[in-house]
Design an enzyme around this catalytic site. Structure first.
Site, PDB file in Angstrom:
ATOM      1  N   GLY A 295     -52.157  43.875 146.389  1.00  9.28           N
ATOM      2  CA  GLY A 295     -52.167  44.599 147.654  1.00  9.28           C
ATOM      3  C   GLY A 295     -53.251  45.650 147.709  1.00  9.28           C
TER       4      GLY A 295
ATOM      5  N   ASP B 236     -53.525  48.348 146.023  1.00  6.31           N
ATOM      6  CA  ASP B 236     -53.917  48.761 144.663  1.00  6.31           C
ATOM      7  C   ASP B 236     -55.071  47.878 144.145  1.00  6.31           C
ATOM      8  OD1 ASP B 236     -53.870  49.972 142.186  1.00  6.31           O
ATOM      9  OD2 ASP B 236     -51.848  49.340 141.663  1.00  6.31           O
TER      10      ASP B 236
ATOM     11  N   VAL C 172     -45.438  44.610 149.092  1.00 12.24           N
ATOM     12  CA  VAL C 172     -44.661  43.964 148.026  1.00 12.24           C
ATOM     13  C   VAL C 172     -43.346  44.698 147.760  1.00 12.24           C
ATOM     14  CG1 VAL C 172     -44.696  43.401 145.548  1.00 12.24           C
ATOM     15  CG2 VAL C 172     -46.714  42.998 146.934  1.00 12.24           C
TER      16      VAL C 172
HETATM   17  P1  ADP Z   1     -46.366  48.486 148.026  1.00 13.29           P
HETATM   18  O1  ADP Z   1     -46.285  47.848 146.673  1.00 13.29           O
HETATM   19  O2  ADP Z   1     -46.242  50.008 147.976  1.00 13.29           O
HETATM   20  O3  ADP Z   1     -45.457  47.842 149.028  1.00 13.29           O
HETATM   21  P2  ADP Z   1     -48.723  46.995 149.019  1.00 13.29           P
HETATM   22  O4  ADP Z   1     -50.125  47.207 148.588  1.00 13.29           O
HETATM   23  O5  ADP Z   1     -48.056  45.705 148.644  1.00 13.29           O
HETATM   24  O6  ADP Z   1     -47.895  48.283 148.483  1.00 13.29           O
HETATM   25  O7  ADP Z   1     -48.627  47.144 150.598  1.00 13.29           O
HETATM   26  C1  ADP Z   1     -48.655  48.377 151.274  1.00 13.29           C
HETATM   27  C2  ADP Z   1     -49.348  48.196 152.611  1.00 13.29           C
HETATM   28  O8  ADP Z   1     -50.760  48.212 152.397  1.00 13.29           O
HETATM   29  C3  ADP Z   1     -49.044  46.893 153.339  1.00 13.29           C
HETATM   30  O9  ADP Z   1     -48.849  47.184 154.716  1.00 13.29           O
HETATM   31  C4  ADP Z   1     -50.327  46.077 153.139  1.00 13.29           C
HETATM   32  O10 ADP Z   1     -50.546  45.181 154.211  1.00 13.29           O
HETATM   33  C5  ADP Z   1     -51.361  47.178 153.163  1.00 13.29           C
HETATM   34  N1  ADP Z   1     -52.708  46.882 152.618  1.00 13.29           N
HETATM   35  C6  ADP Z   1     -53.102  45.901 151.778  1.00 13.29           C
HETATM   36  N2  ADP Z   1     -54.439  45.989 151.544  1.00 13.29           N
HETATM   37  C7  ADP Z   1     -54.879  47.074 152.246  1.00 13.29           C
HETATM   38  C8  ADP Z   1     -56.149  47.706 152.453  1.00 13.29           C
HETATM   39  N3  ADP Z   1     -57.261  47.237 151.860  1.00 13.29           N
HETATM   40  N4  ADP Z   1     -56.209  48.802 153.258  1.00 13.29           N
HETATM   41  C9  ADP Z   1     -55.107  49.290 153.859  1.00 13.29           C
HETATM   42  N5  ADP Z   1     -53.875  48.753 153.705  1.00 13.29           N
HETATM   43  C10 ADP Z   1     -53.772  47.657 152.923  1.00 13.29           C
END
Ligand code: ADP
Length: 177
Positions: free
Chosen positions: A38, A40, A126
């Site tokens: 995601g 991260d 996630v």
């Molecule tokens: P978590 O594990 O805290 O749920 P995720 O990374 O899986 O974190 O998702 C958190 C949010 O970030 C989701 O809405 C996802 O669509 C979004 N996301 C993923 N990539 C990016 C990005 N490059 N910039 C901004 N938001 C993002």
């Protein structure tokens, strides 16, 4: 969408957090701080290996807390890594832990003289937090922080998809003042 709160701004945009020119961007990390998928994964890819090198020395991070590194090759100067709660139905203290992520991230921003911060939607990927529940918590926590602290001039939420953006827009419209 932009709202003035005391002397600061709270802004919502749809986009990619790795491209932001704010002083700091916030990462939705996991407790190891050693990388994940995601947002991260996107931050470590865009920033390069230096961020992971710094993270190795931080000893992980507790859920609801936050830690800071530089931002490697990105435009931002810092990455504030926070660990959101995994959603277990809402009865496992998730709301308080999610609010703590936003509050701790902003406290660490202030400690490091950061004036502008971009957040993703923590925990709603996630980690399974329903965005309609997470958005009001995120916005209310940032809103009250900005009312009490004048050092941060801009908090920008960078929402990746239209559905998430709309949920935050609806929640922001529901906040008074
Ligand atoms: P978590 O594990 O805290 O749920 P995720 O990374 O899986 O974190 O998702 C958190 C949010 O970030 C989701 O809405 C996802 O669509 C979004 N996301 C993923 N990539 C990016 C990005 N490059 N910039 C901004 N938001 C993002």
């Amino acid at each position: 969408m932009k709202k003035k709160i005391a002397d600061s701004f709270l802004e919502l945009v749809q986009g990619d957090i790795t491209q932001q020119d704010t002083d700091a961007i916030v990462n939705a990390a996991n407790t190891s701080l050693l990388g994940g998928g995601g947002v991260d994964g996107a931050i470590h890819r865009a920033g390069g290996p230096q961020i992971l090198e710094e993270c190795r020395n931080l000893g992980g991070c507790k859920t609801g807390d936050a830690k800071i590194t530089t931002a490697g090759n990105m435009k931002a100067q810092f990455v504030i890594h926070t660990v959101g709660p995994v959603y277990h139905g809402g009865t496992a203290n998730e709301a308080a832990l999610l609010a703590s992520c936003y509050r701790r991230s902003l406290e660490i921003a202030v400690e490091n003289h950061v004036k502008t911060v971009a957040f993703p939607s923590i925990s709603t990927g996630v980690y399974g937090y329903p965005v309609n529940e997470a958005a009001p918590i995120a916005l209310r926590t940032v809103h009250s922080f900005l009312l009490e602290n004048s050092l941060i001039t801009l908090v920008r939420f960078v929402l990746f998809d239209q559905r998430t953006f709309q949920a935050y827009a609806d929640a922001l419209n529901a906040i008074d003042g």
